[in-house]
Design a protein around this motif. Structure first.
Motif, short mmCIF file in Angstrom:
data_model
loop_
_atom_site.label_atom_id
_atom_site.label_comp_id
_atom_site.label_asym_id
_atom_site.label_seq_id
_atom_site.Cartn_x
_atom_site.Cartn_y
_atom_site.Cartn_z
N SER A 131 -3.80 94.04 11.20
CA SER A 131 -4.87 93.88 12.18
C SER A 131 -4.58 92.72 13.12
O SER A 131 -4.09 91.67 12.70
CB SER A 131 -6.21 93.65 11.47
N SER A 132 -4.90 92.92 14.38
CA SER A 132 -4.63 91.90 15.40
C SER A 132 -5.40 90.63 15.08
O SER A 132 -6.54 90.67 14.64
CB SER A 132 -5.02 92.41 16.78
N GLN A 133 -4.77 89.50 15.37
CA GLN A 133 -5.40 88.21 15.11
C GLN A 133 -5.83 87.53 16.40
O GLN A 133 -6.16 86.36 16.41
CB GLN A 133 -4.42 87.30 14.34
N LYS A 134 -5.82 88.29 17.49
CA LYS A 134 -6.13 87.70 18.79
C LYS A 134 -7.62 87.43 18.92
O LYS A 134 -8.44 88.30 18.67
CB LYS A 134 -5.67 88.65 19.89
N MET A 135 -7.95 86.21 19.32
CA MET A 135 -9.35 85.85 19.52
C MET A 135 -9.63 85.51 20.98
O MET A 135 -10.76 85.54 21.43
CB MET A 135 -9.70 84.60 18.70
N GLY A 136 -8.60 85.15 21.71
CA GLY A 136 -8.75 84.76 23.11
C GLY A 136 -7.35 84.59 23.65
O GLY A 136 -6.39 84.84 22.94
#
Ligand SMILES: Cc1cc2nc3c(=O)[nH]c(=O)nc-3n(C[C@H](O)[C@H](O)[C@H](O)COP(=O)(O)OP(=O)(O)OC[C@H]3O[C@@H](n4cnc5c(N)ncnc54)[C@H](O)[C@@H]3O)c2cc1C
Ligand SMILES: Cc1ncc(C[n+]2csc(CCOP(=O)(O)OP(=O)(O)O)c2C)c(N)n1
Ligand code: SF4
Ligand code: SF4
Ligand code: SF4
Ligand SMILES: [Mg+2]
Lengths: 351, 597
Positions: free
Chosen positions: B434-439
């Motif tokens: 799962s992607s860990q991108k938050m911003g």
């Protein structure tokens, strides 16, 4: 987390040059430009070139004007001298610095706005005076820093991101540099380090004004369909006349090439430029033919890249002015003030 | 042959990138628990461990830690992450986790399983099967559970209460224990109607050294592992002042350090081989030498000298190592006079063997020519359909974490067998990506790479440690050290995931990568491609991640070897062609009763 410093850890096999520096030692602080900006690739190419040339960082001075491109000197050569001047004024500040200390290696970094609009006159005079420098224009066809207005190098008919068409004629800095007498003129593309890095190396070792127009896509404002400075457009229309290998005196040429396909140019410092010709009849020493070739190709929509002109007997501003070999900043009062007897003699001669 | 695009849907691909987890026999999700420690979530970190390896507090002090030599951090700076000692941090600071453990099954499934031995292998089988409703009966000749964890490992390395606690968690799952009960007939046990028998009986026999004088001086010559268990159970409390320990493995290290605590003032370890070739873990050797125990190498024992029925010393031949024509190391007489070393006691720690006196050879259970049972490497079933092996009993002496790994696999097999299914149909691992991108520059993990070097675990003052054989030598990290050490982990499970279609080949990722992992180039045969990447990919154990053809017909090639998982490629990418995605892999267990993800 925002803008972390680049981790200090590096590849275990990272090489050091003869000065004991690794490539990482030639980096600057982390870039704050938009992700994917062509300018960052040019910074990386400068880092590669200086590392491979074994240049002592403290002997390099990097100067720039205003713009995203002009911000980049912060992002490379963190241990070199730097001067971020006002808009379009890099050439005169650099000329002054060069006059004061001829022993540094001068790298001027500018943008198409910085050099072809507000600084056009400055650009022209640095070229015609033959200031010993590398002059790189990071050419994205827009004023990136002020949000993407067309610049003076933007091609006539090119479309902005919002669909507006540019009706003004584009300034071709490469042709101008040749006309104005630059001793070394090249064009390259930020997306082709194989071509760009040796060109920068050759320019750094050239004596006199060495100009590189480097097309550098602006991912935020000029990388769309309709742009003539986008990754896709440049890749499709790129017409390389040659590729270059930069060879120091130490290295030997061992590879065999088909006759006529390679030309070796010897520079005044002994380094060799091995030109792998693609357009076989292109002559890098014929200024007039080069200008004409460029005009023709431009008319048919091609972007000519490679080493376009190199003067085989280059000279520079100091040579033209016959200045002393000692840098001015090292001259002391005894050198500069000839004394009253000499003044009397001079006065007498004028009577 | 051009390289085909990497198939990242095969769970092994990203699993291999998580070097520590791949190397761990039980495939513990190491970076997952290390991040939980950094977040102060010790109980969660403990549970991640407990699910995978059953004995986090024990292993956090004693594991052979195959993960650490594999750890990526060790390839980009001097030392790997202190993975093992961080595990102990989770155990030390977890608080009360009893409510998070599975509860005994409320309904039985009618199947009865006998476990022979209560070592880590059997206890793992018990832990996996009991909550599923199996009636699990553990037999051990000793009066308490733990196997060699309790009988062999000295208390100054592993306090008794840690063993009690973690063995207790398993036995409390509704496991029936029959301690002080040595099984002397497998046939008899099978006749009791068990649906399956698991032999977790270990490798109990210490090898002897039959040399002149062995008989005569027998009173002062002790077999190391027997002596250690007598020490553990308090039957032996003293030894002579001058002690020679023969052997260079971990048992020898435990023997010498125990002897130092029981009155041995001049304890010496004498080894046939050179120092580097010794079997003991490097840290065990360091700990022994720190306790003023010299290690002497290239000395082969020849004779036990004695006088009036008392040992007086050991005679050694001096040897040197030589490489023979076949490239093998050989020990040759060094051409120097023999050395006599006087001593009061000798501890023989020259190896350990299996012994199965309790297994009849005529019940359809095959033994090979080394008198070892024939055991399937994957299913752990013997040639007898109801009998399974694991731990040291399966393939000879190994260690605790291997015993646990065997136990998990054997439990899966027993479960399959009892349900009448094919043993070869191993359940696949559970995998999450799962992607860990938050911003734009924000990730759900801490991608700032720490520059700290490995922290040393504080030790007890030497005088205090040597005065009491039960005083634990290692004190464990405090929470500040634990946080800093946890931050050294590179989060190798946060994977760099590349999408061919999105890439515009701008080079931004190539330029930013601090370790020169990424190259855009023409495809080619792997061996040749490896030589012309931005940094040559010389570590052949590490894969290349290769994209499909891009717009310029080149491919993206990423050498996984020294990627810092810093995410800068993804931060720099204008199109999101790189993304940082957390890869979580849980190896399947029988019924997955203990996994709560
Ligand atoms: C001195 C020493 C130090 C060690 N230190 C470490 C270390 O630091 N880290 C590490 O990972 N490993 C260590 N090991 C190895 C580790 O202890 C073993 O690999 C591990 O305990 C094996 O587990 P097991 O479940 O296979 O069997 P064991 O732990 O050996 O347990 C077997 C049990 O079976 C019982 N048993 C045997 N036969 C019968 C029978 N017929 N009937 C009833 N009961 C029976 C025995 O009493 C014993 O309790 C060490 C070993 C030794 C000797
Ligand atoms: C004297 C002056 N006039 C105008 C500006 C506003 N200005 C800042 S950057 C810029 C254009 C820069 O364009 P270019 O050199 O192409 O750089 P880029 O950002 O595209 O790399 C302008 C007009 C200024 N800073 N100073
Ligand atoms: S750095 Fe962390 S995740 Fe990577 S191998 Fe080491 S412990 Fe595992
Ligand atoms: S995460 Fe990306 S930038 Fe960071 S080391 Fe790995 S490949 Fe390089
Ligand atoms: S930064 Fe992104 S778009 Fe640019 S080359 Fe790398 S993956 Fe491709
Ligand atoms: Mg611009």
């Amino acid at each position: 987390m925002t803008f972390l410093p680049k981790p200090k850890l590096h590849h275990p096999g990272l090489a050091a040059n003869t000065l004991g520096f690794t490539r990482r030692d030639y980096e600057g602080t982390i870039s704050t430009l938009c992700a994917g900006c062509g300018h960052d690739s040019i910074s990386a190419a400068i880092v590669h070139a200086c590392f491979e040339l074994d240049l002592p960082p403290h002997r390099i001075a990097k100067l720039s004007g205003i713009g995203c491109s002009s911000k980049t000197p912060t992002y490379f050569l963190g241990n070199s001298h730097g001067f971020n001047s006002v808009h379009g004024r890099m050439p005169s500040v650099l000329t002054g610095a060069n006059l004061a200390n001829r022993e540094l290696i001068y790298l001027g970094v500018s943008g198409d706005g910085d050099s072809a609009s507000i600084g056009l006159g400055q650009f022209a005079h640095a070229m015609r005076r033959g200031v010993n420098m590398v002059y790189i224009v990071e050419n994205n066809g827009v004023y990136g820093l002020t949000k993407g207005q067309f610049s003076a190098t933007s091609d006539k008919g090119a479309k902005s991101k919002r669909g507006v068409v540019n009706n003004d004629e584009a300034i071709d800095l490469v042709s101008m540099a040749m006309q104005l007498g630059a001793g070394f003129v090249a064009r390259s593309f930020s997306g082709d380090k194989g071509q760009l890095v040796p060109l920068i190396q050759a320019a750094l070792t050239h004596q006199g004004a060495a100009f590189i127009d480097c097309i550098s896509p602006c991912v935020a404002f000029n990388n769309h369909v309709g742009s003539t400075k986008s990754f896709d457009y440049v890749r499709e229309h790129n017409e390389a006349v040659n590729y270059l290998d930069f060879i120091t005196e130490r290295e030997e040429i061992t590879v065999d090439y088909a006759p006529g396909s390679v030309e070796v140019v010897k520079q005044h410092d002994g380094s060799l430029l091995r030109l792998r010709k693609i357009a076989g009849d292109y002559d890098v020493h014929d200024r007039a033919a080069a200008i004409s070739f460029l005009q023709h190709r431009r008319a048919s929509g091609e972007i000519v890249t490679g080493l376009l002109y190199v003067d085989q007997e280059p000279d520079d501003l100091h040579g033209y002015m016959n200045t002393v070999s000692t840098p001015f900043n090292e001259l002391v009062e005894a050198d500069l003030c000839p004394g009253s007897a000499a003044l009397d003699k001079l006065n007498a001669a004028l009577r | 042959m051009l390289l085909l695009p990497t198939d990242i849907r095969n769970p092994d691909y990203f699993h291999k990138v998580v070097d520590c987890q791949w190397a761990c026999p039980a495939h513990t999700p190491v970076p997952e628990y290390i991040r939980l420690i950094a977040a102060g979530r010790y109980a969660d970190a403990y549970m991640v461990n407990w699910e995978s390896n059953v004995f986090p507090g024990i292993l956090g002090r004693t594991c052979d830690r195959p993960c650490e030599p594999a750890c990526r951090r060790g390839r980009v700076e001097e030392e790997p992450v202190a993975i093992c000692r961080l595990k102990r941090v989770a155990a030390d600071y977890k608080g009360d986790i009893s409510a998070r453990l599975p509860t005994p099954a409320t309904a039985r499934n009618g199947k009865r399983i006998a476990l022979v031995g209560a070592g880590p292998a059997s206890l793992t089988v018990a832990r996996d099967l009991a909550p599923l409703g199996y009636e699990v009966v553990v037999f051990d000749g000793e009066s308490r559970g733990g196997g060699m964890i309790r009988s062999q490992i000295p208390k100054f390395r592993l306090p008794e209460q840690v063993i009690d606690e973690e063995v207790g968690y398993v036995l409390d799952l509704g496991v029936e224990t029959r301690f002080d009960t040595r099984i002397d007939s497998l046939k008899g046990l099978l006749d009791e109607g068990f649906d399956a028998v698991f032999a977790g009986s270990g490798a109990p026999r210490g090898r002897d050294l039959v040399l002149p004088g062995r008989q005569e001086a027998a009173g002062n010559i002790h077999i190391g592992i027997d002596w250690l268990s007598s020490v553990s159970f308090g039957h032996i409390t003293a030894i002579g002042k001058r002690v020679i320990v023969l052997g260079g493995g971990n048992t020898a290290m435990d023997c010498c350090r125990s002897a130092r605590r029981l009155g041995g003032t001049e304890v010496t370890v004498v080894v046939r081989s050179g120092f580097e070739e010794m079997k003991a873990s490097p840290w065990e050797k360091v700990d022994a030498m720190h306790e003023d125990i010299p290690i002497l190498n290239f000395l082969v024992p020849k004779e036990f000298t004695h006088e009036d029925g008392r040992l007086t010393g050991v005679l050694f031949e001096k040897v040197r190592a030589e490489i023979d024509e076949k490239g093998r190391r050989k020990l040759m007489n060094a051409g120097e006079p023999d050395v006599h070393m006087p001593c009061d006691d000798v501890l023989v720690a020259v190896g350990q063997e299996n012994a199965f006196p309790w297994i009849e050879r005529d019940i359809g259970l095959e033994f090979d020519r080394w008198d070892m049972p024939v055991v399937d490497q994957v299913t752990f079933r013997s040639t007898h359909p109801k009998v399974f092996f694991g731990g040291d009993a399966a393939f000879g002496p190994k260690n605790i974490i291997w015993a646990v790994a065997h136990g998990h696999q054997a439990a899966i097999s027993i479960d399959l067998a009892c349900r009448g299914e094919e043993l070869q149909n191993r359940p696949p691992p559970h995998v999450w990506l799962s992607s860990q991108k938050m911003g734009i520059h924000e990730w759900s993990y801490d991608n700032d790479v720490s520059n700290d070097l490995r922290f040393a675990v504080p030790h007890q003052d030497k005088a205090i440690a040597l005065a009491d054989i039960k005083a634990e030598v290692e004190l464990g990290f405090d929470l500040k050290q634990a946080f800093a050490e946890a931050q050294r982990c590179l989060n190798c499970d946060v994977e760099t995931v590349f999408s061919d279609a999105a890439c515009i080949e701008c080079d931004a990722c190539v330029d930013i990568c601090p370790v020169d992992c990424i190259t855009f180039t023409e495809n080619g045969p792997e061996a040749e491609l490896r030589t012309r990447l931005n940094a040559p990919a010389v570590n052949l154990t590490q894969d290349l991640y290769v994209s499909g053809p891009l717009k310029t017909a080149r491919v993206m090639v990423k050498d996984e070897d020294v990627c810092l998982h810093c995410g800068l490629c993804a931060e720099r990418c204008p199109t999101g062609a790189w993304d940082m995605q957390r890869f979580l892999l849980d190896v399947a267990q029988a019924g997955s009763a203990c996994s709560k993800h």
